[in-house]
Design a protein around this motif. Structure first.
Motif, mmCIF file in Angstrom:
data_model
loop_
_atom_site.group_PDB
_atom_site.id
_atom_site.type_symbol
_atom_site.label_atom_id
_atom_site.label_comp_id
_atom_site.label_asym_id
_atom_site.label_seq_id
_atom_site.Cartn_x
_atom_site.Cartn_y
_atom_site.Cartn_z
ATOM 1 N N ASN A 6 102.581 18.558 13.761
ATOM 2 C CA ASN A 6 102.093 18.603 12.346
ATOM 3 C C ASN A 6 101.427 17.271 11.784
ATOM 4 N N ILE A 57 92.699 20.271 11.984
ATOM 5 C CA ILE A 57 93.806 21.359 11.675
ATOM 6 C C ILE A 57 94.983 20.802 12.600
ATOM 7 N N SER A 79 99.437 21.497 12.862
ATOM 8 C CA SER A 79 100.398 22.657 13.205
ATOM 9 C C SER A 79 99.629 23.908 13.703
ATOM 10 N N ALA A 80 98.925 23.628 14.507
ATOM 11 C CA ALA A 80 97.899 24.811 15.217
ATOM 12 C C ALA A 80 98.043 25.111 16.693
ATOM 13 N N GLN A 92 96.829 29.878 16.141
ATOM 14 C CA GLN A 92 97.772 30.524 15.226
ATOM 15 C C GLN A 92 98.320 29.439 14.335
ATOM 16 N N ASP A 93 98.385 29.581 13.005
ATOM 17 C CA ASP A 93 98.924 28.578 12.193
ATOM 18 C C ASP A 93 100.605 28.683 12.646
ATOM 19 N N SER A 125 102.712 29.424 9.049
ATOM 20 C CA SER A 125 102.773 30.928 8.620
ATOM 21 C C SER A 125 102.570 31.755 9.425
ATOM 22 N N HIS A 145 93.634 32.796 13.069
ATOM 23 C CA HIS A 145 92.379 32.379 12.513
ATOM 24 C C HIS A 145 91.465 32.097 13.558
#
Length: 527
Positions: A384, A405, A407-408, A426-427, A430, A434
């Motif tokens: 994160n 970016i 937390s991916a 992937q996030d 959430s 993407h």
């Protein structure tokens, strides 16, 4: 073209040219041709042994120039301007074509001269690639010594159309007789091993005939080099067997935390290490890969070519390699958009969009470097927050063409069957997926220990690292380990060197105690 200081240095080197050399330049009216001619004229002004001839012919690549001896059939060619890391390649080519003896061992030179057949090599490089000169210089030497070998260095940034048509997305990439021959750093011995089909058999036989060592070190990185120096200074029979001397350090560009040396580069440090090792009686065997370890009266290391080396004690110093993402598309597009060395391959992505995977120091440094070349950088970090040093993060966030970016999790590398055209992540908050449209993915997520060859022989950690005690002793008596391959924390060059020295001293202590025990056993038997 060349400044006064560089001219003075070059003039000193060119004094070693003993045979007439002719530079034949294929040019047009481009700016690049003008710069190349300026460089060649600077060379000619420094010695009466070299002449230049300008031709406006139908040569495939312009600007380019060949280095030859008048009325002879050698073929050493540079397509582009050999500056940056390749300037040394130019100087060595001039010397070797000009009759100055190469530094390689006589057996290697004889192997080159014996090659039969037709070998037309083409090497695509970038001028910022620190690995490319090793390949270029090896093939140039082969072409200078054997008329059956031809070699052309091609600057990928200058000949972009060729790079695109051949789908070249990593350097160095070598073609032989029009077909891809290899990619990445290759030594002269490795190249000869691929083209000389009988070389492996001869080499295996020679290795099998070697007498047992007191200490055999498997791996030629900082830990292995340090261990060899300490062992050799003790006067024991010492050998190093390695795929390549220098290991992972060869792929490291900027080194600024090697205490007492403010700044250096990996290949330069490796050259100094090798020079230091060669001051002692150390048997260095490169282009060899270990595949097995066994214990008996003597420890035995089996090599990929079938040879076996024996020793009273073994030091495992095989280091680590780049960690892979292990996601769909990564292997399929390796070298076709998926890369691991931003310094080497970055120039091939000029004006394009790329991603960097990893937010540690390596990843952030890669993103900073790439931002000055490419159109846009997307940095993707699993955690994160970024884990790089604060000074690097500050620099990164100051760049307008970088998106960060966190937390991916990267889940897929996408492509059109020929090259990369996107990436999916992937996030982690959430769970949404993407897709990012891009042309390159640079993976910078750490290292994996090279321990596959000793799995089942010595005890490994859950991460595959060799378990060692405070002296570097492994679970197998008489087998020690040091460097990035072990459980010792903080994978740093200076730590690997210290661990190599410590484990070498421990191995020497083991050898002394073993010899005393052997003497006691002999005395008991005699009684």
């Amino acid at each position: 073209m060349l400044d006064a200081n560089l001219k003075n240095q070059l003039k000193t080197y060119l004094a070693n040219v003993s045979k007439d050399v002719e530079l034949v330049a294929s040019v047009d009216d481009s700016k690049a041709s003008g710069e190349m001619l300026a460089l060649l004229n600077d060379i000619v002004s420094l010695t009466d042994k070299v002449t230049v001839k300008e031709v406006r012919d139908d040569a495939e690549r312009k600007p380019s120039f060949s280095i030859n001896r008048p009325n002879e059939n050698l073929s050493v060619r540079f397509a582009g301007l050999p500056m940056g890391h390749e300037f040394t390649s130019l100087v060595l080519a001039l010397l070797h074509v000009g009759g100055h003896p190469p530094k390689e061992e006589q057996a290697v030179l004889e192997q080159i001269s014996r090659l039969e057949g037709e070998f037309e090599f083409e090497t695509y490089i970038s001028l910022s690639c620190q690995n490319c000169p090793t390949v270029v210089q090896a093939l140039n030497l082969m072409a200078a010594l054997n008329p059956n070998v031809k070699h052309t260095m091609i600057d990928g940034a200058l000949f972009q159309d060729e790079v695109e048509s051949r789908q070249i997305m990593a350097v160095p990439t070598v073609y032989l007789n029009g077909k891809e021959f290899g990619a990445g750093r290759m030594t002269l011995e490795q190249i000869l091993g691929k083209v000389d089909t009988k070389a492996n058999e001869r080499e295996a036989q020679q290795l099998n005939e070697k007498e047992p060592y007191d200490l055999l070190i498997v791996g030629g990185g900082p830990a292995g080099a340090s261990a060899a120096i300490y062992a050799a200074r003790k006067g024991i029979r010492t050998g190093i067997v390695a795929d390549r001397f220098g290991g992972q350090v060869l792929d490291t560009m900027a080194i600024e935390n090697f205490i007492s040396v403010q700044e250096t580069e990996g290949p330069k440090l490796v050259a100094q290490l090798e020079q230091h090792v060669k001051q002692y009686e150390v048997d260095v065997m490169t282009n060899q890969r270990a595949v097995g370890l066994a214990s008996g009266d003597l420890r035995e290391v089996t090599l990929e070519n079938g040879a076996t080396l024996k020793s009273k004690a073994i030091m495992v110093a095989t280091g680590a390699r780049w960690r892979e993402m292990n996601v769909p598309g990564e292997n399929e597009y390796r070298g076709r958009g998926v890369a691991y060395c931003p310094h080497c391959d970055g120039p091939l992505f000029k004006g394009k969009r790329v991603a960097v995977i990893g937010g540690g120091n390596s990843g952030v440094e890669a993103a900073i470097d790439l931002a000055g070349i490419v159109a846009h950088v997307t940095l993707i970090e699993f955690d994160n927050q970024l884990r790089a040093d604060a000074v690097l993060q500050k620099k990164l966030h100051s760049l307008s063409n970088v998106t960060v970016i966190v937390s991916a999790m990267t889940t897929e590398v996408k492509g059109d069957g020929k090259k990369v055209n996107g990436l999916v992540y992937q996030d982690r908050i959430s769970d949404e997926s993407h897709e990012v449209e891009l042309e390159g993915v640079f993976v910078q997520i750490g290292l994996v220990p090279n321990t596959g060859w000793i799995k089942g022989s010595v005890e490994l950690s859950s991460r595959g690292e060799v378990l060692v005690d405070e002296k570097g002793q492994t679970s197998m008596t008489g087998v020690f380990a040091a460097g990035d391959v072990t459980t010792v924390p903080y994978k740093q060059i200076i730590i690997s060197m210290g661990e190599g020295a410590k484990a070498s001293l421990a191995a020497f202590d083991y050898l002394i105690r073993s010899s005393v025990e052997d003497d006691k056993d002999e005395e008991a038997s005699a009684a």
